[in-house]
Design a protein around this motif. Structure first.
Motif, PDB file in Angstrom:
ATOM      1  N   CYS A 159     -31.391  -5.517  19.429  1.00  0.00           N
ATOM      2  CA  CYS A 159     -31.794  -4.243  18.828  1.00  0.00           C
ATOM      3  C   CYS A 159     -33.321  -4.223  18.840  1.00  0.00           C
ATOM      4  N   GLY A 160     -33.890  -3.065  18.572  1.00  0.00           N
ATOM      5  CA  GLY A 160     -35.344  -2.985  18.625  1.00  0.00           C
ATOM      6  C   GLY A 160     -35.885  -1.710  18.019  1.00  0.00           C
ATOM      7  N   LEU A 161     -37.210  -1.709  17.880  1.00  0.00           N
ATOM      8  CA  LEU A 161     -37.934  -0.529  17.414  1.00  0.00           C
ATOM      9  C   LEU A 161     -38.673   0.084  18.595  1.00  0.00           C
ATOM     10  N   ASP A 205     -42.002  -3.964   9.045  1.00  0.00           N
ATOM     11  CA  ASP A 205     -41.934  -4.271   7.624  1.00  0.00           C
ATOM     12  C   ASP A 205     -40.516  -4.635   7.214  1.00  0.00           C
ATOM     13  N   ASP A 206     -40.329  -4.948   5.919  1.00  0.00           N
ATOM     14  CA  ASP A 206     -39.023  -5.408   5.469  1.00  0.00           C
ATOM     15  C   ASP A 206     -37.968  -4.316   5.545  1.00  0.00           C
ATOM     16  N   ALA A 210     -34.560  -4.700   7.676  1.00  0.00           N
ATOM     17  CA  ALA A 210     -33.240  -4.457   7.100  1.00  0.00           C
ATOM     18  C   ALA A 210     -32.433  -3.492   7.963  1.00  0.00           C
ATOM     19  N   GLU A 211     -33.083  -2.473   8.511  1.00  0.00           N
ATOM     20  CA  GLU A 211     -32.388  -1.498   9.349  1.00  0.00           C
ATOM     21  C   GLU A 211     -31.980  -2.120  10.685  1.00  0.00           C
ATOM     22  N   ALA A 216     -27.556  -4.274  13.912  1.00  0.00           N
ATOM     23  CA  ALA A 216     -27.017  -5.419  14.653  1.00  0.00           C
ATOM     24  C   ALA A 216     -25.650  -5.826  14.108  1.00  0.00           C
ATOM     25  N   LYS A 217     -25.508  -5.868  12.780  1.00  0.00           N
ATOM     26  CA  LYS A 217     -24.228  -6.227  12.168  1.00  0.00           C
ATOM     27  C   LYS A 217     -23.141  -5.230  12.567  1.00  0.00           C
ATOM     28  N   GLN A 218     -23.506  -3.963  12.605  1.00  0.00           N
ATOM     29  CA  GLN A 218     -22.564  -2.921  13.023  1.00  0.00           C
ATOM     30  C   GLN A 218     -22.113  -3.158  14.465  1.00  0.00           C
ATOM     31  N   GLY A 219     -23.070  -3.447  15.341  1.00  0.00           N
ATOM     32  CA  GLY A 219     -22.748  -3.693  16.749  1.00  0.00           C
ATOM     33  C   GLY A 219     -21.893  -4.931  16.931  1.00  0.00           C
ATOM     34  N   ILE A 220     -22.212  -6.000  16.201  1.00  0.00           N
ATOM     35  CA  ILE A 220     -21.458  -7.244  16.344  1.00  0.00           C
ATOM     36  C   ILE A 220     -20.041  -7.082  15.816  1.00  0.00           C
TER      37      ILE A 220
END
Length: 232
Positions: A159-161, A205-206, A210-211, A216-220
């Protein structure tokens, strides 16, 4: 263009090689990785006589997987990136294996990239787990995940910004444009194995962290479902 919170299309073809039933062709968008798991009735010398098994991994990008052509590793020389990735794959797979229950046997998971369009290490881990699970079922047909050598499943995603946007599952074009990129490896039970996050001449930033982790958790979670479906 796909939504920022959506994975690339995933295709999983088990038993891809007639010579190795523990083989998986794993497609993630235009990234294609062939994952195979091979069993040896021996362990590295430093584990002999300890009643434990071992799981290791090798990673390679075929010359035609990228443009321009990638040179083959010759004379036992492996470049730093390859070494880093295959160690990551090995660590990720061992995280969900009870080596004591495996006994004095070694499973080697080979991940060969046939076509690269970003996310080859995460695809190797996700596809590599399926090959590993097939190899374990050959050794112990009655074992199940959570009741045998495999304590859980494992999958990975990037994932990335990009500017202010948080994007899941980066292909090469998105990865090249990312201000921050991250690889997240997690078990099917929702525990982290490893997080690799880097600001590319940028910071985060934090709240953004978190986002990134939420996405990532959603994708995994989705990848874990696909793994379980393929192993049924």
């Amino acid at each position: 263009m796909r939504p920022h919170d959506q994975l690339r299309d995933v295709e999983i073809q088990r038993g891809y090689l007639a010579s190795n039933p523990a083989s998986v062709l794993y497609r993630c968008g235009r990234t294609i990785v062939l994952c195979t798991a091979s069993i040896e009735a021996s362990v590295p010398p430093w584990l002999e006589g300890k009643g434990k098994g071992w799981v290791t991994a090798e990673y390679n990008m075929l010359p035609g997987s990228t443009s321009p052509r990638k040179r083959r590793d010759r004379g036992g020389k492996i470049d730093g990136r390859t070494t880093e990735i295959q160690r990551l794959i090995g660590r990720s797979l061992r995280a969900i294996v009870d080596l004591q229950k495996l006994g004095e046997q070694m499973i080697t998971v080979d991940c060969d990239v046939l076509q690269a369009d970003g996310g080859t290490r995460t695809a190797s881990i996700t596809g590599g787990f399926i090959a590993l699970a097939q190899a374990v079922s050959q050794l112990m047909p009655d074992s199940k995940i959570g009741d045998g050598p495999l304590t859980d499943s494992v999958a990975a995603v990037s994932c990335g910004l990009i500017g202010e946007d948080v994007v899941l599952d980066l292909d090469y074009q998105l990865d090249s444009a990312a201000d921050v990129d991250m690889n997240v490896i997690m078990t099917g039970g929702g525990r982290f194995v490893e997080i690799q996050g880097t600001g590319e001449e940028a910071t985060f930033d934090d709240q953004q962290l978190a986002e990134l982790l939420r996405l990532a958790k959603q994708g995994i979670a989705t990848l874990t479902e696909k793994q379980m479906q393929s192993l049924q």
